[in-house]
Design a protein around this motif. Structure first.
Motif, PDB file in Angstrom:
ATOM      1  N   THR A 110       0.828  -1.204   0.000  1.00 52.54           N
ATOM      2  CA  THR A 110       0.000   0.000   0.000  1.00 52.54           C
ATOM      3  C   THR A 110       0.863   1.255   0.000  1.00 52.54           C
ATOM      4  OG1 THR A 110      -1.693  -1.191   1.250  1.00 52.54           O
ATOM      5  CG2 THR A 110      -1.838   1.212   1.254  1.00 52.54           C
ATOM      6  N   TYR A 112       2.632  -1.924   4.249  1.00 51.18           N
ATOM      7  CA  TYR A 112       1.739  -3.068   4.065  1.00 51.18           C
ATOM      8  C   TYR A 112       0.503  -2.901   4.937  1.00 51.18           C
ATOM      9  CZ  TYR A 112       5.466  -5.443   1.559  1.00 51.18           C
ATOM     10  OH  TYR A 112       6.422  -5.764   0.632  1.00 51.18           O
ATOM     11  N   ALA A 113      -0.665  -3.065   4.313  1.00 59.77           N
ATOM     12  CA  ALA A 113      -1.918  -3.018   5.058  1.00 59.77           C
ATOM     13  C   ALA A 113      -2.192  -4.406   5.615  1.00 59.77           C
ATOM     14  CB  ALA A 113      -3.057  -2.562   4.164  1.00 59.77           C
ATOM     15  N   LEU A 142      -1.557   0.030   8.877  1.00 59.60           N
ATOM     16  CA  LEU A 142      -0.563   0.196   7.811  1.00 59.60           C
ATOM     17  C   LEU A 142       0.800   0.141   8.483  1.00 59.60           C
ATOM     18  CD1 LEU A 142       0.067   0.729   4.834  1.00 59.60           C
ATOM     19  CD2 LEU A 142      -0.043   3.176   5.314  1.00 59.60           C
ATOM     20  N   ALA A 189      -4.748   5.968   1.005  1.00 57.54           N
ATOM     21  CA  ALA A 189      -3.819   4.849   0.870  1.00 57.54           C
ATOM     22  C   ALA A 189      -4.336   3.942  -0.240  1.00 57.54           C
ATOM     23  CB  ALA A 189      -3.712   4.077   2.186  1.00 57.54           C
ATOM     24  N   THR A 220      -3.316   0.849  -3.497  1.00 58.26           N
ATOM     25  CA  THR A 220      -2.404  -0.235  -3.852  1.00 58.26           C
ATOM     26  C   THR A 220      -1.209   0.338  -4.615  1.00 58.26           C
ATOM     27  OG1 THR A 220      -3.725  -0.652  -5.843  1.00 58.26           O
ATOM     28  CG2 THR A 220      -4.161  -2.024  -3.916  1.00 58.26           C
ATOM     29  N   SER A 221      -0.029  -0.189  -4.302  1.00 62.78           N
ATOM     30  CA  SER A 221       1.194   0.318  -4.923  1.00 62.78           C
ATOM     31  C   SER A 221       1.496  -0.437  -6.212  1.00 62.78           C
ATOM     32  CB  SER A 221       2.375   0.174  -3.956  1.00 62.78           C
ATOM     33  OG  SER A 221       2.758  -1.192  -3.862  1.00 62.78           O
ATOM     34  N   VAL A 277      -7.378   1.514  -0.646  1.00 58.79           N
ATOM     35  CA  VAL A 277      -7.363   0.629   0.514  1.00 58.79           C
ATOM     36  C   VAL A 277      -8.084   1.312   1.677  1.00 58.79           C
ATOM     37  CG1 VAL A 277      -5.927  -0.595   2.181  1.00 58.79           C
ATOM     38  CG2 VAL A 277      -5.216  -0.475  -0.223  1.00 58.79           C
TER      39      VAL A 277
END
Length: 279
Positions: A173, A183-184, A196, A211, A213-214, A226
């Motif tokens: 994230t 990371y979520a 997060l 936030a 998605t990467s 997210v």
């Protein structure tokens, strides 16, 4: 026939009265402008009310079809947005020319939620699409508002989704304003909130920041919501923030989802396996 004649004979005076009353009302309405206008305005009002009620009932009985159509249209729009965002990323350096196949690698399948858990430490979701519809384990799942989870098991006509509300599920994230990636991960408590983790405290984090998605995952298209930053805390003994996100997806009212297929996932996984074997 004899019963009808007998009924008319027995009620002839009442029927004649009703007929004369109707004829009188018709003559008044026909020959008097005021009462004629009043009658037509009143009748039009009640006819319009009746039609409105009939249309409301008809629309209510077709809500499932309307929602399914909207979900299909949203799936098409998701694919279009993903393609456009990958065709020329905003943060791409000068001279970068993306591959068209890479930009169009994600496709979407609409599915209806038939069972959904939100009150367990490890929650799963059941949808009405399976291998017969091209669904396979490992595919990402999103809603109209954000990330939902990942396909775990499939039968011919159904699939089990590992929800983001699962202790073993994490998604890469990115915070939009700071571009910091973490990371979520759900702590197993409130189905509206998620942690997060792994975001360095040496960068600025803003409450209310989105936030998404990467780019550093192969399951979800980048830029899928997210959640939003609900709270930020700093632990002096740690190098990372304690960040809590308000989830974008309302899991208690989840009706339709979109299963995301990465057309190039197999190629990516093969390269990873080759890398691992040569280490």
């Amino acid at each position: 026939m004899l019963q009808l004649v007998d009924f008319i004979v027995r009620n002839r005076f009442f029927l004649v009265f009703v007929l004369l009353e109707t004829l009188s009302i018709w003559m008044v309405v026909r020959n008097n402008t005021y009462w004629g206008a009043t009658y037509f305005n009143t009748s039009n009002y009640y006819v319009a009310k009746t039609l409105a009620l009939s249309n409301s009932v008809s629309e209510y009985t077709h809500l499932d079809d309307i929602n399914a159509d909207l979900a299909s249209e949203n799936a098409h729009l998701h694919a279009l947005v993903a393609t456009l965002s990958q065709a020329k990323p905003l943060d791409a350096p000068a001279g970068y020319v993306p591959d068209s196949a890479f930009a169009e690698r994600f496709s979407y399948t609409v599915a209806k939620v038939v069972d959904n858990e939100t009150n367990k430490p490890n929650n799963v979701i059941t949808i009405d699409k399976g291998t017969a519809h091209g669904i396979a384990p490992g595919m990402g799942v999103i809603s109209a508002t954000g990330v939902v989870g990942k396909v775990r098991f499939c039968s011919e006509n159904y699939s089990i989704i590992t929800s983001i509300l699962h202790s073993q599920f994490m998604v890469s994230t990115k915070l939009v304003r700071s571009n910091e990636i973490g990371y979520a991960k759900w702590p197993g408590k409130d189905p509206d909130l998620i942690d997060l983790v792994d975001v360095s405290k040496y960068t600025k984090v803003y409450k209310g920041d989105s936030a998404v998605t990467s780019n550093q995952n192969s399951v979800f298209p980048p830029g899928i919501m997210v959640g939003k930053v609900e709270s930020v805390e700093v632990n002096p003994n740690q190098t990372f923030y304690n960040i809590v996100l308000q989830l974008a997806t309302d899991f208690r009212n989840l009706s339709y989802v979109y299963v995301v297929k990465n057309q190039q996932l197999g190629e990516q996984e093969q390269l990873k396996q080759r890398t691992e074997t040569t280490k």
